[in-house]
Design an enzyme around this catalytic site. Structure first.
Site, short mmCIF file in Angstrom:
data_model
loop_
_atom_site.label_atom_id
_atom_site.label_comp_id
_atom_site.label_asym_id
_atom_site.label_seq_id
_atom_site.Cartn_x
_atom_site.Cartn_y
_atom_site.Cartn_z
N SER A 50 0.84 -1.21 0.00
CA SER A 50 0.00 0.00 0.00
C SER A 50 0.88 1.26 0.00
CB SER A 50 -0.90 0.00 1.24
OG SER A 50 -0.08 0.17 2.40
N ASP A 83 -1.28 -1.77 -3.94
CA ASP A 83 -2.64 -1.80 -3.39
C ASP A 83 -3.15 -0.37 -3.23
OD1 ASP A 83 -4.87 -2.99 -2.20
OD2 ASP A 83 -3.99 -2.93 -0.18
N ASP A 105 -6.98 3.35 -7.62
CA ASP A 105 -8.24 3.42 -6.87
C ASP A 105 -8.90 4.77 -7.08
OD1 ASP A 105 -10.33 3.39 -5.17
OD2 ASP A 105 -9.20 2.75 -3.40
N GLU A 135 -11.47 0.10 -9.63
CA GLU A 135 -12.52 -0.13 -8.62
C GLU A 135 -13.75 0.73 -8.89
OE1 GLU A 135 -11.31 -0.16 -4.50
OE2 GLU A 135 -13.39 -0.23 -3.79
N GLY A 182 -10.40 -3.32 7.52
CA GLY A 182 -10.13 -3.26 8.96
C GLY A 182 -10.74 -4.43 9.73
N GLY A 225 -11.12 -5.93 1.54
CA GLY A 225 -11.73 -6.02 2.87
C GLY A 225 -12.19 -7.41 3.21
N SER A 227 -10.74 -9.87 5.17
CA SER A 227 -10.27 -10.58 6.36
C SER A 227 -11.48 -11.14 7.11
CB SER A 227 -9.48 -9.64 7.27
OG SER A 227 -8.15 -9.53 6.80
N ILE A 268 -6.38 -9.73 1.80
CA ILE A 268 -6.33 -10.04 3.23
C ILE A 268 -5.14 -9.32 3.86
CG2 ILE A 268 -6.04 -11.90 4.94
CD1 ILE A 268 -7.33 -13.79 2.79
N ASP A 269 -5.42 -8.47 4.81
CA ASP A 269 -4.37 -7.77 5.54
C ASP A 269 -4.62 -7.85 7.05
OD1 ASP A 269 -2.33 -6.15 6.44
OD2 ASP A 269 -3.09 -4.31 5.56
P1 13P Z 1 -8.77 -6.34 5.26
O1 13P Z 1 -8.71 -5.10 6.07
O2 13P Z 1 -10.11 -7.01 5.38
O3 13P Z 1 -7.68 -7.29 5.57
O4 13P Z 1 -8.65 -5.93 3.71
C1 13P Z 1 -7.41 -5.69 3.12
C2 13P Z 1 -7.54 -5.01 1.81
O5 13P Z 1 -8.57 -4.91 1.21
C3 13P Z 1 -6.30 -4.47 1.25
O6 13P Z 1 -6.54 -3.78 0.06
O1 G3H Z 2 -6.67 -1.53 2.23
C1 G3H Z 2 -5.94 -1.37 3.17
C2 G3H Z 2 -4.85 -2.31 3.51
O2 G3H Z 2 -5.19 -3.05 4.65
C3 G3H Z 2 -3.55 -1.59 3.67
O3 G3H Z 2 -3.57 -0.88 4.86
O4 G3H Z 2 -3.01 1.40 4.10
O5 G3H Z 2 -2.73 0.72 6.51
O6 G3H Z 2 -1.17 -0.18 4.75
P1 G3H Z 2 -2.55 0.38 5.07
ZN ZN Z 3 -8.38 -2.74 0.00
#
Ligand code: 13P
Ligand code: G3H
Ligand code: ZN
Length: 326
Positions: A50, A83, A105, A135, A182, A225, A227, A268-269
């Site tokens: 990101s 990302d 984005d 997107e 998140g 999103g 997770s 997934i983050d």
């Molecule tokens: P999460 O916050 O659900 O892990 O999503 C991550 C994401 O969409 C990164 O672009």
């Molecule tokens: O979409 C968001 C991802 O979880 C990346 O998060 O922007 O805090 O690195 P970040």
């Molecule tokens: Zn995202």
């Protein structure tokens, strides 16, 4: 093999009913945990960076870490993806600086501005063999410095997708069907509670996913999103001095279903963050005398690896698919 773009991966994922995991990377332990799992499971993977990750770790460090993973895992295809690219300049810097895929984005922009910006990135990227994700629709939650409140998100409009894809030339499209960024994906008022008091979220809008697929035909869809916010790790955080009440994610069965449909990339983050944070909090709580970072980063990395292994096998369905994606 060298880094690849996402073209072949998405073709195979679409055809064979699975999704590629797109995991966010910010440091060495995260890169290692993810790629060791993918190597052992023979799975293709997207490592995504990101704007915040580039600000934290530095573009060059991240590229070199991913190049190290490529050298350590020569038999699996790996994509290095930007990302949530916020603007043309960031996408260009990543394309020029070794990334094989970027997301632009423009989802917060009016439709015409989103089309124009996305097309500009596609034109630059495609000339250099780099694939592009666009997107349509906005997710709730926080990504970098953009925060969208619950209630201000908007689902993707299926009637817009064909025009967007045709006019921009994007290789994949992220859509909004009820996921959000998140660890607090749904407000408690949107959920019911099970007998243990754990929140049960509302279902994703599969009707929108199906309507989009009907419009676009064989075209790879991306879910951000995604997770699932494993409750074991939420408990580990809360039992060891953390405070994450009512953290909740997308149920894994729903992601599995999406992966069998047109969804080819699942982001997934937060789950990796929870695995790392829960593990480190527990370590410090149980061993307050320890101060060698290797001692707590090692179990954190191991738990990221186990979490990714579980996703590959049981959620994404891409374990064992590395060879067909080459
Ligand atoms: P999460 O916050 O659900 O892990 O999503 C991550 C994401 O969409 C990164 O672009
Ligand atoms: O979409 C968001 C991802 O979880 C990346 O998060 O922007 O805090 O690195 P970040
Ligand atoms: Zn995202």
């Amino acid at each position: 093999m060298a880094l690849v773009n996402s073209k072949k991966m998405f073709e195979m994922a679409y055809k064979n009913g699975y999704a590629i995991g797109a995991f966010n990377v910010n440091n060495m332990e995260i890169v290692q945990g993810i790629t060791e799992a993918c190597k052992e499971e023979n799975a293709p993977v997207i490592l995504q960076v990101s704007k915040g990750a580039r600000a934290y770790a530095n573009h060059t460090y991240l590229v070199k870490l991913v190049e190290a993973a490529v050298a350590e895992c020569p038999d699996i295809p790996i994509v290095l993806h930007l990302d949530h690219g916020p603007d043309f300049e960031t996408c260009k810097a990543c394309i020029d600086g070794g990334f094989t895929s970027v997301m632009i984005d423009g989802s917060h922009l009016p439709f015409e501005e989103n089309v124009a910006l996305t097309k500009k990135v596609v034109d630059y990227a495609h000339e250099r063999g780099v694939t592009v994700e666009g997107e349509l629709g906005t997710l709730a939650g926080i990504e970098d410095d953009v925060k969208v409140e619950h209630g201000a998100e908007s689902y993707t409009k299926p009637e817009e997708v064909v025009e967007f894809v045709k006019r921009t030339g994007v290789d994949s499209l992220a859509i909004a069907i009820g996921t959000s960024h998140g660890a607090y994906k749904f407000k408690p008022e949107q959920c019911t509670r099970n007998e243990e008091g754990i929140l049960v979220p509302p279902a994703l809008r599969f009707d929108i996913l199906e309507a989009v697929a009907k419009e676009l035909g064989d075209f790879p869809i991306v879910l951000h999103g995604s997770s699932s916010v494993p409750q074991d790790y939420v408990k580990m955080v809360n039992d060891n001095g953390g405070k994450m009440p009512d953290a909740i994610g997308v149920p894994e069965e729903q992601l599995r279903k999406a992966a069998t449909l047109s969804v080819c990339k699942i982001n997934i983050d937060s789950d990796l963050r929870l695995a790392m944070t829960g593990t480190i909090r527990k370590f410090f709580n149980e061993k307050p005398d320890k101060f060698d970072p290797r001692e707590y980063l090692k179990p954190a990395r191991a738990n990221i690896k186990e979490l990714v292994r579980h996703k590959l096998r049981n959620v994404l369905g891409c374990a064992g698919k590395a060879d067909e994606c080459k």
